[in-house]
Design a protein around this motif. Sequence first.
Motif, PDB file in Angstrom:
ATOM      1  N   ASP A   1       0.801  -1.222   0.000  1.00 18.30           N
ATOM      2  CA  ASP A   1       0.000   0.000   0.000  1.00 18.30           C
ATOM      3  C   ASP A   1       0.837   1.276   0.000  1.00 18.30           C
ATOM      4  O   ASP A   1       0.330   2.363  -0.292  1.00 18.30           O
ATOM      5  CB  ASP A   1      -0.990   0.006   1.167  1.00 18.30           C
ATOM      6  N   THR A   2       2.123   1.174   0.307  1.00 12.11           N
ATOM      7  CA  THR A   2       2.988   2.356   0.280  1.00 12.11           C
ATOM      8  C   THR A   2       4.019   2.305  -0.848  1.00 12.11           C
ATOM      9  O   THR A   2       4.910   3.148  -0.908  1.00 12.11           O
ATOM     10  CB  THR A   2       3.734   2.515   1.625  1.00 12.11           C
ATOM     11  N   ALA A   3       3.902   1.332  -1.727  1.00  8.80           N
ATOM     12  CA  ALA A   3       4.907   1.168  -2.777  1.00  8.80           C
ATOM     13  C   ALA A   3       4.977   2.388  -3.696  1.00  8.80           C
ATOM     14  O   ALA A   3       6.067   2.907  -3.976  1.00  8.80           O
ATOM     15  CB  ALA A   3       4.600  -0.079  -3.600  1.00  8.80           C
ATOM     16  N   VAL A   4       3.847   2.855  -4.175  1.00 11.78           N
ATOM     17  CA  VAL A   4       3.851   3.952  -5.139  1.00 11.78           C
ATOM     18  C   VAL A   4       4.436   5.211  -4.516  1.00 11.78           C
ATOM     19  O   VAL A   4       5.301   5.883  -5.098  1.00 11.78           O
ATOM     20  CB  VAL A   4       2.428   4.224  -5.672  1.00 11.78           C
ATOM     21  N   SER A   5       3.996   5.555  -3.306  1.00 12.78           N
ATOM     22  CA  SER A   5       4.518   6.767  -2.668  1.00 12.78           C
ATOM     23  C   SER A   5       6.004   6.646  -2.353  1.00 12.78           C
ATOM     24  O   SER A   5       6.760   7.625  -2.472  1.00 12.78           O
ATOM     25  CB  SER A   5       3.734   7.089  -1.393  1.00 12.78           C
ATOM     26  N   ASN A   6       6.459   5.461  -1.966  1.00 16.69           N
ATOM     27  CA  ASN A   6       7.888   5.263  -1.716  1.00 16.69           C
ATOM     28  C   ASN A   6       8.710   5.437  -2.984  1.00 16.69           C
ATOM     29  O   ASN A   6       9.783   6.055  -2.973  1.00 16.69           O
ATOM     30  CB  ASN A   6       8.133   3.866  -1.134  1.00 16.69           C
ATOM     31  N   LEU A   7       8.233   4.896  -4.084  1.00 16.67           N
ATOM     32  CA  LEU A   7       8.957   5.030  -5.350  1.00 16.67           C
ATOM     33  C   LEU A   7       8.984   6.481  -5.816  1.00 16.67           C
ATOM     34  O   LEU A   7      10.012   6.960  -6.311  1.00 16.67           O
ATOM     35  CB  LEU A   7       8.308   4.133  -6.405  1.00 16.67           C
ATOM     36  N   VAL A   8       7.868   7.173  -5.664  1.00 17.01           N
ATOM     37  CA  VAL A   8       7.829   8.590  -6.036  1.00 17.01           C
ATOM     38  C   VAL A   8       8.828   9.386  -5.202  1.00 17.01           C
ATOM     39  O   VAL A   8       9.596  10.214  -5.729  1.00 17.01           O
ATOM     40  CB  VAL A   8       6.408   9.153  -5.863  1.00 17.01           C
ATOM     41  N   GLN A   9       8.855   9.133  -3.904  1.00 16.95           N
ATOM     42  CA  GLN A   9       9.794   9.850  -3.040  1.00 16.95           C
ATOM     43  C   GLN A   9      11.241   9.556  -3.417  1.00 16.95           C
ATOM     44  O   GLN A   9      12.097  10.447  -3.363  1.00 16.95           O
ATOM     45  CB  GLN A   9       9.544   9.477  -1.579  1.00 16.95           C
ATOM     46  N   ARG A  10      11.511   8.323  -3.770  1.00 13.06           N
ATOM     47  CA  ARG A  10      12.869   7.967  -4.198  1.00 13.06           C
ATOM     48  C   ARG A  10      13.256   8.759  -5.439  1.00 13.06           C
ATOM     49  O   ARG A  10      14.368   9.285  -5.529  1.00 13.06           O
ATOM     50  CB  ARG A  10      12.928   6.462  -4.493  1.00 13.06           C
ATOM     51  N   MET A  11      12.346   8.872  -6.395  1.00 13.10           N
ATOM     52  CA  MET A  11      12.642   9.647  -7.602  1.00 13.10           C
ATOM     53  C   MET A  11      12.792  11.122  -7.293  1.00 13.10           C
ATOM     54  O   MET A  11      13.665  11.800  -7.843  1.00 13.10           O
ATOM     55  CB  MET A  11      11.544   9.437  -8.658  1.00 13.10           C
ATOM     56  N   GLN A  12      11.966  11.645  -6.427  1.00 13.64           N
ATOM     57  CA  GLN A  12      12.064  13.059  -6.051  1.00 13.64           C
ATOM     58  C   GLN A  12      13.396  13.348  -5.374  1.00 13.64           C
ATOM     59  O   GLN A  12      13.999  14.409  -5.583  1.00 13.64           O
ATOM     60  CB  GLN A  12      10.903  13.430  -5.127  1.00 13.64           C
ATOM     61  N   ARG A  13      13.850  12.404  -4.575  1.00 14.73           N
ATOM     62  CA  ARG A  13      15.090  12.599  -3.823  1.00 14.73           C
ATOM     63  C   ARG A  13      16.326  12.457  -4.702  1.00 14.73           C
ATOM     64  O   ARG A  13      17.310  13.175  -4.533  1.00 14.73           O
ATOM     65  CB  ARG A  13      15.134  11.598  -2.668  1.00 14.73           C
ATOM     66  N   THR A  14      16.301  11.527  -5.647  1.00 19.25           N
ATOM     67  CA  THR A  14      17.485  11.250  -6.462  1.00 19.25           C
ATOM     68  C   THR A  14      17.469  11.952  -7.808  1.00 19.25           C
ATOM     69  O   THR A  14      18.480  11.985  -8.509  1.00 19.25           O
ATOM     70  CB  THR A  14      17.617   9.733  -6.707  1.00 19.25           C
ATOM     71  N   ASN A  15      16.303  12.471  -8.193  1.00 18.22           N
ATOM     72  CA  ASN A  15      16.176  13.230  -9.440  1.00 18.22           C
ATOM     73  C   ASN A  15      16.515  12.399 -10.679  1.00 18.22           C
ATOM     74  O   ASN A  15      17.087  12.910 -11.637  1.00 18.22           O
ATOM     75  CB  ASN A  15      17.038  14.490  -9.406  1.00 18.22           C
ATOM     76  N   VAL A  16      16.177  11.123 -10.671  1.00 20.81           N
ATOM     77  CA  VAL A  16      16.358  10.303 -11.865  1.00 20.81           C
ATOM     78  C   VAL A  16      15.093  10.401 -12.716  1.00 20.81           C
ATOM     79  O   VAL A  16      14.012  10.721 -12.226  1.00 20.81           O
ATOM     80  CB  VAL A  16      16.665   8.830 -11.530  1.00 20.81           C
ATOM     81  N   ALA A  17      15.236  10.112 -13.996  1.00 17.04           N
ATOM     82  CA  ALA A  17      14.097  10.211 -14.918  1.00 17.04           C
ATOM     83  C   ALA A  17      13.324   8.912 -15.045  1.00 17.04           C
ATOM     84  O   ALA A  17      12.153   8.919 -15.437  1.00 17.04           O
ATOM     85  CB  ALA A  17      14.587  10.661 -16.294  1.00 17.04           C
ATOM     86  N   LEU A  18      13.977   7.804 -14.743  1.00 22.07           N
ATOM     87  CA  LEU A  18      13.340   6.493 -14.838  1.00 22.07           C
ATOM     88  C   LEU A  18      13.825   5.635 -13.679  1.00 22.07           C
ATOM     89  O   LEU A  18      15.027   5.406 -13.535  1.00 22.07           O
ATOM     90  CB  LEU A  18      13.680   5.813 -16.171  1.00 22.07           C
ATOM     91  N   LEU A  19      12.889   5.172 -12.881  1.00 21.49           N
ATOM     92  CA  LEU A  19      13.230   4.328 -11.738  1.00 21.49           C
ATOM     93  C   LEU A  19      12.582   2.966 -11.923  1.00 21.49           C
ATOM     94  O   LEU A  19      11.388   2.855 -12.201  1.00 21.49           O
ATOM     95  CB  LEU A  19      12.730   4.958 -10.433  1.00 21.49           C
ATOM     96  N   SER A  20      13.375   1.921 -11.765  1.00 21.40           N
ATOM     97  CA  SER A  20      12.878   0.555 -11.858  1.00 21.40           C
ATOM     98  C   SER A  20      13.118  -0.144 -10.534  1.00 21.40           C
ATOM     99  O   SER A  20      14.062   0.173  -9.808  1.00 21.40           O
ATOM    100  CB  SER A  20      13.605  -0.188 -12.981  1.00 21.40           C
ATOM    101  N   SER A  21      12.240  -1.089 -10.220  1.00 22.41           N
ATOM    102  CA  SER A  21      12.362  -1.800  -8.954  1.00 22.41           C
ATOM    103  C   SER A  21      12.080  -3.279  -9.166  1.00 22.41           C
ATOM    104  O   SER A  21      11.149  -3.643  -9.898  1.00 22.41           O
ATOM    105  CB  SER A  21      11.369  -1.217  -7.941  1.00 22.41           C
ATOM    106  N   PHE A  22      12.887  -4.127  -8.534  1.00 31.24           N
ATOM    107  CA  PHE A  22      12.695  -5.573  -8.610  1.00 31.24           C
ATOM    108  C   PHE A  22      11.762  -6.024  -7.489  1.00 31.24           C
ATOM    109  O   PHE A  22      12.154  -5.993  -6.322  1.00 31.24           O
ATOM    110  CB  PHE A  22      14.026  -6.310  -8.464  1.00 31.24           C
ATOM    111  N   PRO A  23      10.546  -6.449  -7.811  1.00 33.26           N
ATOM    112  CA  PRO A  23       9.682  -7.014  -6.761  1.00 33.26           C
ATOM    113  C   PRO A  23      10.294  -8.286  -6.176  1.00 33.26           C
ATOM    114  O   PRO A  23      11.165  -8.910  -6.789  1.00 33.26           O
ATOM    115  CB  PRO A  23       8.386  -7.348  -7.521  1.00 33.26           C
ATOM    116  N   HIS A  24       9.810  -8.657  -5.007  1.00 37.31           N
ATOM    117  CA  HIS A  24      10.197  -9.963  -4.460  1.00 37.31           C
ATOM    118  C   HIS A  24       9.692 -11.040  -5.405  1.00 37.31           C
ATOM    119  O   HIS A  24       8.516 -11.079  -5.754  1.00 37.31           O
ATOM    120  CB  HIS A  24       9.599 -10.171  -3.073  1.00 37.31           C
TER     121      HIS A  24
END
Length: 375
Positions: free
Chosen positions: A141-164
Amino acid sequence: MSMSTLLAIMGLLLSAIPAATFLRNLPLFLFQPCKANHAGNVKVSVLIPARNEEESITECVESVLKSRNVEIEVVVLDDHSADATADRVAEIAASDSRVRCVNGKPLPENWNGKQYACYQLAAEAGFHWLLFLDADVRLSDTAVSNLVQRMQRTNVALLSSFPHQETGTILEKLLIPLMHYVLLGFLPFARMRMSKSPAYAAGCGQLFLTKKGDYKSAGTHEAIRSSRHDGLKLPRIYRKANLATDVIDGSDLARCRMYRSGGEVIRGLLKNATEGIASPVLIVPFSMLFIGANVVPIVALVLAIIAKSTLGIVVATAAVFVSLLPRVMAARSLKQPWIGVVLHSLSIVIFIAIQWIALAQQLIGRRTAWRGRVS
């Protein structure tokens, strides 16, 4: 010096390469979700291509709808499914206005099905943030907001994540974790994050987060229209456009069971292998490195025991330990199956064999069908 000792030394030296790289990369790859989870006034379009996903689409969409601290819409593209995929989405949309199902257009020539589906989905998106998500992924339930915050913090244009990666059959347990072995054992993460070179492009096609403007600047999925390997090719076009990309662990953000049988594992690895390690340029050096680092130590140990070579046994034992170290670390930190550690050498043999089969298929003009398509 005996042959077994020479083999053991070679195995030790070669196994040290991925082991050392894995050790450096793992802390950089791991991601700790934010405790104070507030992404601000962010609106995200979650875009899900779906072809014959009747059994998984409901759970996927419902997991997205539980997202907290962001505003979302869910757009599912029914890519000419032969099952009740569209009906399942329509049932959810009837009670939740955040969900829409659109019908995919006929697949144009020279387009891969998934890339065309994602291209259409992006055109349907109503929000600035775009999250491309495979239908077999389940978000926390917090995945989307966590990913958005990561992008905001690191300023990358494309963020990918490996699910379990959830696994059931023995081939899943042996082969699926190798994606982390390859990624963390051979990609220098620190250099990747300091550079925008396409040579360091990497990602997971199951989950990509970007912004609409950057997506268009990179060329959209049209720039990789014929590819089956969006995990590699999408980050590459971003980097070619001088846009930064990153990839992180998403074990606490999402889960996914990619394949559900041994046959699916084999076909899944075959279908895009030639765009990765199974290319004519890479397959020989990678085969030598993988076999040398992960199979030769076992062979050397057996030969040393037969020859009763004390030095050979000591060096070969060290080589076996070093070769298994990445899988041990992955099993502990990424919750991967321990049987993959025990049978790591066998995993490598099967994996390399699949790469050579994929190359042979390419040379004779044969493509592995996936979900009823060869494109």
